[in-house]
Design a protein around this motif. Structure first.
Motif, PDB file in Angstrom:
ATOM      1  N   ASN A 130       0.817  -1.231   0.000  1.00  0.00           N
ATOM      2  CA  ASN A 130       0.000   0.000   0.000  1.00  0.00           C
ATOM      3  C   ASN A 130       0.840   1.265   0.000  1.00  0.00           C
ATOM      4  O   ASN A 130       0.371   2.323  -0.409  1.00  0.00           O
ATOM      5  CB  ASN A 130      -0.896   0.028   1.241  1.00  0.00           C
ATOM      6  N   LYS A 131       2.048   1.185   0.518  1.00  0.00           N
ATOM      7  CA  LYS A 131       2.887   2.390   0.556  1.00  0.00           C
ATOM      8  C   LYS A 131       3.398   2.728  -0.852  1.00  0.00           C
ATOM      9  O   LYS A 131       3.459   3.884  -1.232  1.00  0.00           O
ATOM     10  CB  LYS A 131       4.070   2.192   1.537  1.00  0.00           C
ATOM     11  N   ARG A 132       3.740   1.697  -1.613  1.00  0.00           N
ATOM     12  CA  ARG A 132       4.208   1.925  -2.998  1.00  0.00           C
ATOM     13  C   ARG A 132       3.040   2.226  -3.930  1.00  0.00           C
ATOM     14  O   ARG A 132       3.083   3.155  -4.719  1.00  0.00           O
ATOM     15  CB  ARG A 132       4.950   0.676  -3.483  1.00  0.00           C
ATOM     16  N   GLU A 133       1.981   1.420  -3.810  1.00  0.00           N
ATOM     17  CA  GLU A 133       0.818   1.554  -4.704  1.00  0.00           C
ATOM     18  C   GLU A 133      -0.437   1.476  -3.853  1.00  0.00           C
ATOM     19  O   GLU A 133      -0.885   0.368  -3.512  1.00  0.00           O
ATOM     20  CB  GLU A 133       0.790   0.396  -5.725  1.00  0.00           C
ATOM     21  N   PRO A 134      -1.019   2.612  -3.471  1.00  0.00           N
ATOM     22  CA  PRO A 134      -2.207   2.588  -2.605  1.00  0.00           C
ATOM     23  C   PRO A 134      -3.288   1.668  -3.160  1.00  0.00           C
ATOM     24  O   PRO A 134      -3.544   1.647  -4.367  1.00  0.00           O
ATOM     25  CB  PRO A 134      -2.661   4.049  -2.610  1.00  0.00           C
ATOM     26  N   GLY A 135      -3.867   0.863  -2.252  1.00  0.00           N
ATOM     27  CA  GLY A 135      -4.956  -0.032  -2.652  1.00  0.00           C
ATOM     28  C   GLY A 135      -4.519  -1.440  -2.985  1.00  0.00           C
ATOM     29  O   GLY A 135      -5.346  -2.331  -3.155  1.00  0.00           O
ATOM     30  N   GLN A 136      -3.186  -1.676  -3.085  1.00  0.00           N
ATOM     31  CA  GLN A 136      -2.710  -3.013  -3.463  1.00  0.00           C
ATOM     32  C   GLN A 136      -2.836  -4.021  -2.335  1.00  0.00           C
ATOM     33  O   GLN A 136      -2.883  -5.223  -2.547  1.00  0.00           O
ATOM     34  CB  GLN A 136      -1.222  -2.949  -3.854  1.00  0.00           C
ATOM     35  N   GLY A 137      -2.816  -3.540  -1.071  1.00  0.00           N
ATOM     36  CA  GLY A 137      -2.761  -4.450   0.080  1.00  0.00           C
ATOM     37  C   GLY A 137      -1.376  -4.436   0.700  1.00  0.00           C
ATOM     38  O   GLY A 137      -0.433  -3.878   0.128  1.00  0.00           O
ATOM     39  N   CYS A 138      -1.272  -5.039   1.877  1.00  0.00           N
ATOM     40  CA  CYS A 138      -0.010  -5.036   2.625  1.00  0.00           C
ATOM     41  C   CYS A 138       0.501  -6.462   2.767  1.00  0.00           C
ATOM     42  O   CYS A 138      -0.090  -7.270   3.478  1.00  0.00           O
ATOM     43  CB  CYS A 138      -0.232  -4.407   4.006  1.00  0.00           C
ATOM     44  N   SER A 139       1.621  -6.750   2.105  1.00  0.00           N
ATOM     45  CA  SER A 139       2.161  -8.113   2.144  1.00  0.00           C
ATOM     46  C   SER A 139       2.716  -8.479   3.510  1.00  0.00           C
ATOM     47  O   SER A 139       2.802  -9.660   3.857  1.00  0.00           O
ATOM     48  CB  SER A 139       3.283  -8.259   1.110  1.00  0.00           C
ATOM     49  N   ALA A 140       3.090  -7.476   4.292  1.00  0.00           N
ATOM     50  CA  ALA A 140       3.724  -7.783   5.585  1.00  0.00           C
ATOM     51  C   ALA A 140       2.731  -8.356   6.592  1.00  0.00           C
ATOM     52  O   ALA A 140       3.123  -9.118   7.474  1.00  0.00           O
ATOM     53  CB  ALA A 140       4.364  -6.518   6.158  1.00  0.00           C
ATOM     54  N   LEU A 141       1.455  -7.999   6.455  1.00  0.00           N
ATOM     55  CA  LEU A 141       0.479  -8.408   7.474  1.00  0.00           C
ATOM     56  C   LEU A 141       0.498  -9.923   7.692  1.00  0.00           C
ATOM     57  O   LEU A 141       0.340 -10.393   8.809  1.00  0.00           O
ATOM     58  CB  LEU A 141      -0.928  -7.937   7.091  1.00  0.00           C
ATOM     59  N   GLU A 142       0.667 -10.681   6.611  1.00  0.00           N
ATOM     60  CA  GLU A 142       0.734 -12.144   6.728  1.00  0.00           C
ATOM     61  C   GLU A 142       2.151 -12.639   6.419  1.00  0.00           C
ATOM     62  O   GLU A 142       2.340 -13.805   6.106  1.00  0.00           O
ATOM     63  CB  GLU A 142      -0.249 -12.807   5.739  1.00  0.00           C
ATOM     64  N   GLY A 143       3.120 -11.743   6.508  1.00  0.00           N
ATOM     65  CA  GLY A 143       4.454 -12.115   6.058  1.00  0.00           C
ATOM     66  C   GLY A 143       5.523 -11.990   7.138  1.00  0.00           C
ATOM     67  O   GLY A 143       5.276 -12.259   8.311  1.00  0.00           O
TER      68      GLY A 143
END
Ligand SMILES: Cc1cc2nc3c(=O)[nH]c(=O)nc-3n(C[C@H](O)[C@H](O)[C@H](O)COP(=O)(O)OP(=O)(O)OC[C@H]3O[C@@H](n4cnc5c(N)ncnc54)[C@H](O)[C@@H]3O)c2cc1C
Ligand code: SF4
Length: 333
Positions: A130-143
């Motif tokens: 989301n920081k690079r491309e708003p709306g994409q989602g956050c990979s860290a949450l499950e990473g």
């Protein structure tokens, strides 16, 4: 290779006007973060305005005792400056714990403040962020979350701010001087960076085209009793898991005043106001220090991979405060 134009700024106002007038223009300091991002495909400016020829470097004592550091001053020059080492040792220590000698010689104060997160997913353009491309989602949450936030995060982003220097400046009540198309303004370093909320793509309160011209350190006398310590996976060339900057004013075994900030815990340097409040007018003992640390960390919400950060932050803070009481803070050399 994505083509871009390069220009050397001739003066501050025209640099501000050029970047303000072009959404795809960016200021260039030492380039140690921005150029990496261009290579990785994270940043795609079409015009770079190089600030390094502007008269924005140097460390100066103002008549009221404030110390002004030009935004173009190299990190190595700030760390080595005798006034900084004597009056603000935590700042020199923080700079010397960052990056490497080569990088510090190139990196500027303005660029250091505005460096972007080292979240591995932010730096890997093949993963949603989301920081690079708003709306994409956050990979860290499950990473992988060893390096991520435990305070002030949101469902949109759990990244931390990476700068060591900014943590020391936050504890030392530093103020950023800014020039924009509409004139000058000043913002406390503690208010410069944002929590992620619903807009993690915005790291700071700066508008596009606003230029940091200087950082001012106020003449707080007890800043001379300050210390920065950093816990990291390696002794050098590694970002903080947790860091602490603290300055302490003592009288007859009691804390009369304190300035404290944590790094590695949040999307911005975390000013520990609850800890500061809990310490004032209390005995300068390890038990009091531990209780004051816990007051700040009670709101911590660790992720799957970083629960260790909460006791690490508490223990590091207690160690720093005890070191300041015993006069054990090392010389910033
Ligand atoms: C291998 C490696 C290890 C590192 N380890 C650490 C570490 O342990 N701790 C740490 O704190 N840092 C670390 N760093 C980061 C380093 O401190 C930053 O890259 C550096 O401080 C950025 O400064 P710069 O002048 O090169 O910024 P640049 O890359 O030139 O710019 C960074 C950003 O700031 C903007 N900018 C620059 N100057 C201004 C200004 N005056 N006004 C407005 N905007 C401006 C640019 O447009 C850009 O967006 C590391 C970097 C590397 C490559
Ligand atoms: S934590 Fe923030 S920077 Fe990292 S992947 Fe999530 S949105 Fe991107």
């Amino acid at each position: 290779m994505i083509p871009f134009e390069y220009r050397r700024a001739e003066d501050v106002d025209s640099a501000v006007a050029t970047v303000t007038g072009n959404d795809r223009a960016a200021f260039l300091g030492g380039g140690t973060n921005l150029v990496d991002h261009m290579k990785l495909g994270i940043a795609r400016p079409e015009l770079l305005v190089d600030l390094t020829g502007l008269p924005l470097d140097g460390v100066e004592e103002l008549p009221d005792g404030t110390v002004r550091i030009g935004a173009g001053t190299r990190n190595s020059d700030v760390a080595a400056h005798p006034v900084i080492r004597r009056r603000y040792p935590a700042l020199a220590q923080a700079l010397l714990r960052g990056a490497s000698g080569q990088l510090r010689t190139l990196a500027t104060v303005g660029g250091n403040l505005l460096q972007r997160t080292r979240c591995v997913y932010f730096q890997d353009v093949t993963t949603p962020c989301n920081k690079r491309e708003p709306g994409q989602g956050c990979s860290a949450l499950e990473g992988y979350t060893r390096y991520h936030a435990v305070l002030g995060a949101s469902e949109h982003c759990v990244a931390v701010h990476p700068s060591d220097m900014a943590v020391a400046l936050t504890a030392l009540d530093a103020v950023v001087q800014i020039r924009g198309a509409d004139g000058d303004r000043a913002v406390a370093v503690a208010d410069l960076h944002r929590l992620p909320g619903a807009h993690p793509e915005r790291d700071t309160v700066l508008g596009h085209g606003e230029l940091i011209t200087a950082v001012d350190l106020p003449p707080t006398p007890f800043s001379a009793r300050s210390w920065y310590r950093k816990a990291a996976d390696r002794a050098a060339f590694a970002f903080a898991l947790v860091s602490v900057a603290a300055a302490l004013d003592l009288d007859d075994g009691h804390v009369t005043d304190a300035r404290i900030a944590f790094g590695g815990l949040a999307h911005k340097p975390w000013r520990a106001t609850l800890t500061e409040h809990a310490l004032r007018d209390r005995p300068a003992t390890a038990g009091e220090f531990r209780a004051a640390a816990e007051a700040e960390l009670a709101d911590a919400r660790p992720l799957a991979g970083n629960a260790f950060k909460v006791p690490m932050a508490r223990n590091l803070l207690v160690a720093v405060l005890r070191g300041l009481v015993d006069d054990r803070a090392e010389d910033p050399s």
